[in-house]
Design a protein around this motif. Structure first.
Motif, PDB file in Angstrom:
ATOM      1  N   MET A   1     124.007 -53.782 -43.637  1.00  0.00           N
ATOM      2  CA  MET A   1     123.849 -54.975 -44.219  1.00  0.00           C
ATOM      3  C   MET A   1     123.280 -54.541 -45.736  1.00  0.00           C
ATOM      4  O   MET A   1     122.743 -53.414 -45.872  1.00  0.00           O
ATOM      5  N   ARG A   2     123.799 -55.357 -46.738  1.00  0.00           N
ATOM      6  CA  ARG A   2     123.644 -54.869 -48.097  1.00  0.00           C
ATOM      7  C   ARG A   2     122.652 -55.894 -48.810  1.00  0.00           C
ATOM      8  O   ARG A   2     123.187 -56.252 -49.794  1.00  0.00           O
ATOM      9  N   VAL A   3     121.801 -56.569 -48.219  1.00  0.00           N
ATOM     10  CA  VAL A   3     120.956 -57.699 -48.722  1.00  0.00           C
ATOM     11  C   VAL A   3     120.088 -57.087 -50.031  1.00  0.00           C
ATOM     12  O   VAL A   3     119.455 -56.152 -49.831  1.00  0.00           O
ATOM     13  N   SER A   4     120.361 -57.669 -51.053  1.00  0.00           N
ATOM     14  CA  SER A   4     119.582 -57.224 -52.286  1.00  0.00           C
ATOM     15  C   SER A   4     118.991 -58.471 -52.812  1.00  0.00           C
ATOM     16  O   SER A   4     118.885 -58.651 -54.108  1.00  0.00           O
ATOM     17  N   HIS A   5     118.779 -59.482 -52.078  1.00  0.00           N
ATOM     18  CA  HIS A   5     118.289 -60.910 -52.697  1.00  0.00           C
ATOM     19  C   HIS A   5     116.653 -60.930 -52.541  1.00  0.00           C
ATOM     20  O   HIS A   5     116.111 -60.046 -51.897  1.00  0.00           O
ATOM     21  N   THR A  22     119.475 -67.484 -54.867  1.00  0.00           N
ATOM     22  CA  THR A  22     120.736 -66.738 -55.291  1.00  0.00           C
ATOM     23  C   THR A  22     121.443 -67.031 -56.566  1.00  0.00           C
ATOM     24  O   THR A  22     121.403 -68.122 -56.788  1.00  0.00           O
ATOM     25  N   LEU A  26     126.630 -64.775 -51.687  1.00  0.00           N
ATOM     26  CA  LEU A  26     126.142 -64.102 -50.525  1.00  0.00           C
ATOM     27  C   LEU A  26     127.809 -63.634 -49.469  1.00  0.00           C
ATOM     28  O   LEU A  26     128.655 -64.769 -49.600  1.00  0.00           O
ATOM     29  N   HIS A  27     127.318 -62.842 -48.698  1.00  0.00           N
ATOM     30  CA  HIS A  27     128.295 -62.408 -47.634  1.00  0.00           C
ATOM     31  C   HIS A  27     127.911 -62.301 -46.199  1.00  0.00           C
ATOM     32  O   HIS A  27     126.850 -62.404 -45.969  1.00  0.00           O
ATOM     33  N   ASP A  30     125.826 -59.990 -44.863  1.00  0.00           N
ATOM     34  CA  ASP A  30     124.446 -59.660 -45.320  1.00  0.00           C
ATOM     35  C   ASP A  30     123.468 -60.155 -44.053  1.00  0.00           C
ATOM     36  O   ASP A  30     122.340 -59.988 -44.039  1.00  0.00           O
ATOM     37  N   LEU A  56     119.327 -65.984 -43.878  1.00  0.00           N
ATOM     38  CA  LEU A  56     118.175 -65.019 -44.632  1.00  0.00           C
ATOM     39  C   LEU A  56     116.973 -65.658 -44.720  1.00  0.00           C
ATOM     40  O   LEU A  56     116.086 -64.513 -44.412  1.00  0.00           O
TER      41      LEU A  56
END
Length: 134
Positions: A1-5, A22, A26-27, A30, A56
């Motif tokens: 997971m590359r969540v940086s929100h 956002t 988004l992907h 995520d 999310l």
């Protein structure tokens, strides 16, 4: 997971509200759950974005309330399912989503996002009475 929100989280009298705004796409990656990723990948463009943002926000609110990790499916209306002993509500618009999560006390909860738009008075004479128009 590359969540940086970034999330804004508020504890309210009736639950925990998590808001995600956002500015970048988004992907599906995520999402931490394979079923949610598959669902996101089955959706087109903007709908996929709002689905991902909503999920999310939901997971963020659940974690803030101390709920266990939950693979959120959808009911027959498309609304997210809640873990046992919790109730959830989601709302999403382009570039924004929020989730309201609470412990199940027999009451349902609801949250709604609305876009702020200029009010059009062009239909006022058709829907308002004379006193309201004055």
């Amino acid at each position: 997971m590359r969540v940086s929100h970034s999330f804004v989280t508020h504890t309210l009298e009736h639950g925990v509200l998590a808001l995600l705004r956002t500015s970048t796409p988004l992907h599906a990656d995520d999402l931490g759950d394979a079923h949610e990723r598959a669902r996101a990948l089955s959706l087109r463009n903007q709908r996929a974005q709002t689905f991902i943002a909503g999920r999310l926000a939901l997971h963020h609110a659940l974690a803030a309330l101390g709920a266990p990790h939950w693979s959120s499916g959808s009911n027959d209306r498309g609304a997210p399912t809640a873990p046992p002993r919790f109730v959830v509500s989601l709302s999403h618009k382009p570039r924004m989503a929020c989730a309201l999560v609470a412990r199940d006390d027999g009451w349902t909860r609801g949250v709604d996002l609305e876009l702020m738009r200029p009010v059009s008075l062009s239909i006022a004479t058709r829907i308002l009475c004379a006193d309201e128009l004055a």
